[in-house]
Design an enzyme around this catalytic site. Structure first.
Site, PDB file in Angstrom:
ATOM      1  N   GLU A  76     -35.530-170.744  52.479  1.00 17.95           N
ATOM      2  CA  GLU A  76     -35.225-170.984  54.251  1.00 17.95           C
ATOM      3  C   GLU A  76     -34.662-169.738  54.858  1.00 17.95           C
ATOM      4  OE1 GLU A  76     -33.480-172.081  51.822  1.00 17.95           O
ATOM      5  OE2 GLU A  76     -31.241-172.273  52.508  1.00 17.95           O
TER       6      GLU A  76
ATOM      7  N   CYS B 104     -30.528-174.294  45.412  1.00 17.37           N
ATOM      8  CA  CYS B 104     -29.013-173.702  45.367  1.00 17.37           C
ATOM      9  C   CYS B 104     -28.143-174.710  44.964  1.00 17.37           C
ATOM     10  CB  CYS B 104     -28.662-172.748  46.277  1.00 17.37           C
ATOM     11  SG  CYS B 104     -27.660-171.517  45.570  1.00 17.37           S
TER      12      CYS B 104
ATOM     13  N   GLY C 143     -24.946-174.931  49.761  1.00 15.56           N
ATOM     14  CA  GLY C 143     -23.741-174.726  50.194  1.00 15.56           C
ATOM     15  C   GLY C 143     -22.611-174.606  49.230  1.00 15.56           C
ATOM     16  N   GLU C 144     -21.825-175.743  49.106  1.00 19.76           N
ATOM     17  CA  GLU C 144     -20.896-175.631  47.868  1.00 19.76           C
ATOM     18  C   GLU C 144     -21.016-176.995  47.115  1.00 19.76           C
ATOM     19  OE1 GLU C 144     -19.353-172.532  47.407  1.00 19.76           O
ATOM     20  OE2 GLU C 144     -18.798-173.568  45.720  1.00 19.76           O
ATOM     21  N   SER C 145     -21.449-176.936  45.853  1.00 18.73           N
ATOM     22  CA  SER C 145     -21.595-178.294  45.424  1.00 18.73           C
ATOM     23  C   SER C 145     -20.315-179.009  45.181  1.00 18.73           C
ATOM     24  CB  SER C 145     -22.309-178.003  43.920  1.00 18.73           C
ATOM     25  OG  SER C 145     -21.666-177.008  43.068  1.00 18.73           O
TER      26      SER C 145
ATOM     27  N   HIS D 123     -32.647-169.519  48.252  1.00 15.62           N
ATOM     28  CA  HIS D 123     -32.994-169.769  49.395  1.00 15.62           C
ATOM     29  C   HIS D 123     -34.131-169.398  50.137  1.00 15.62           C
ATOM     30  CE1 HIS D 123     -28.736-171.432  50.149  1.00 15.62           C
ATOM     31  NE2 HIS D 123     -28.511-170.252  49.220  1.00 15.62           N
TER      32      HIS D 123
ATOM     33  N   ARG E 171     -23.612-172.903  37.486  1.00 22.88           N
ATOM     34  CA  ARG E 171     -22.865-172.290  38.756  1.00 22.88           C
ATOM     35  C   ARG E 171     -22.503-171.018  38.753  1.00 22.88           C
ATOM     36  NH1 ARG E 171     -18.056-175.302  41.059  1.00 22.88           N
ATOM     37  NH2 ARG E 171     -18.862-174.287  43.077  1.00 22.88           N
TER      38      ARG E 171
ATOM     39  N   ILE F 128     -27.754-166.390  46.664  1.00 22.01           N
ATOM     40  CA  ILE F 128     -26.354-166.353  47.044  1.00 22.01           C
ATOM     41  C   ILE F 128     -25.512-167.209  46.280  1.00 22.01           C
ATOM     42  CG2 ILE F 128     -24.875-166.711  48.887  1.00 22.01           C
ATOM     43  CD1 ILE F 128     -27.163-166.843  51.005  1.00 22.01           C
ATOM     44  N   ARG F 129     -24.695-166.453  45.441  1.00 28.96           N
ATOM     45  CA  ARG F 129     -24.035-167.120  44.530  1.00 28.96           C
ATOM     46  C   ARG F 129     -24.671-168.303  43.644  1.00 28.96           C
ATOM     47  NH1 ARG F 129     -20.463-169.800  46.760  1.00 28.96           N
ATOM     48  NH2 ARG F 129     -21.082-169.379  48.907  1.00 28.96           N
TER      49      ARG F 129
HETATM   50  N1  GLN Z   1     -22.208-171.253  44.254  1.00 29.04           N
HETATM   51  C1  GLN Z   1     -22.296-172.478  45.197  1.00 29.04           C
HETATM   52  C2  GLN Z   1     -22.116-173.734  44.197  1.00 29.04           C
HETATM   53  O1  GLN Z   1     -21.745-173.547  43.006  1.00 29.04           O
HETATM   54  C3  GLN Z   1     -23.772-172.592  45.135  1.00 29.04           C
HETATM   55  C4  GLN Z   1     -24.285-171.526  46.393  1.00 29.04           C
HETATM   56  C5  GLN Z   1     -25.318-171.781  47.306  1.00 29.04           C
HETATM   57  O2  GLN Z   1     -25.874-172.815  47.470  1.00 29.04           O
HETATM   58  N2  GLN Z   1     -25.530-170.823  48.094  1.00 29.04           N
HETATM   59  O3  GLN Z   1     -22.179-174.991  44.679  1.00 29.04           O
END
Ligand code: GLN
Length: 198
Positions: A167, A80, A48-50, A165, A100, A129-130
């Site tokens: 999953e 992630c 997700g987004e930390s 990921h 990150r 993903i990122r």
């Molecule tokens: N870029 C996100 C972060 O820094 C992590 C991306 C992800 O969980 N797919 O939190």
């Protein structure tokens, strides 16, 4: 009752994890408040987004109970952003520094087949993903996989974290490993598709 796997569900990709957990015959419990942590055999911290996840953990008062759960030996699996949440600068559970967006922001989302130490059955199809990578780690951390020389899968005792990921690629072997850790069978080699590398 069967094995109960909690999935932090404040934000991010928790549903895909729940699907895999159920497909493996365990129960998936969404975790949003501290009381949801009771009775869990293991916990998944999803991607997700930390930054957003950090705020949610603070808002719900989940930091301390999450730390206690992990320190009591309950297996925890971060993917992630979940890996980032476990690192030195966030929950402070895993002795790593996760950098990150290490592969670059948007353009470096990619898929790769990577060997993960201890997982039988060929390479893992990994969706990045990122994604972060591990830029520093302590001696107690076992690196299970690397991309371009950077650690992207690590284990430290009951803590398992990957930068990608699994999953999203229908890859269930890391979740199987989590279930094996929850059952205390990790050292025996005879677990669903996993064994320890050391
Ligand atoms: N870029 C996100 C972060 O820094 C992590 C991306 C992800 O969980 N797919 O939190």
């Amino acid at each position: 009752m069967g094995t109960v796997i909690g999935i932090l569900a404040l934000q991010g990709g928790f549903e895909a994890h729940a699907k895999i957990v159920r497909a493996l015959g365990a129960e998936a419990h969404e975790v949003r408040v501290p009381a949801d942590l009771e009775g869990l055999d293991a916990l998944i911290m999803p991607g997700g987004e930390s930054t957003v996840m950090t705020l949610g953990i603070e808002r719900e008062g989940l930091g301390r109970p999450l730390r206690e759960l992990a320190r009591s030996g309950t297996p925890v699996f971060g993917t992630c952003a979940g890996m980032i949440m476990l690192d030195r600068d966030h929950l402070g559970l895993l002795d790593v520094r996760a950098e990150r967006n290490a592969f670059g922001r948007q353009l470096r989302s990619f898929e790769a087949d990577i060997e993960v130490a201890g997982l039988r059955g060929g390479p893992v199809h990994a969706v990045f993903i990122r994604a972060p990578w591990v830029s520093e780690h302590g001696d107690g951390v076992e690196v299970l996989a690397r991309v371009d020389g950077h650690p992207v899968a690590v284990r430290q005792g009951n803590l398992l974290a990957v930068a990608f990921h699994p999953e999203l690629a229908g890859e269930a072997r890391l979740h199987e490993l989590l279930l094996a850790l929850a059952a205390g069978r990790s050292g025996e080699g005879h677990t669903p598709a996993v064994s320890r590398s050391e």
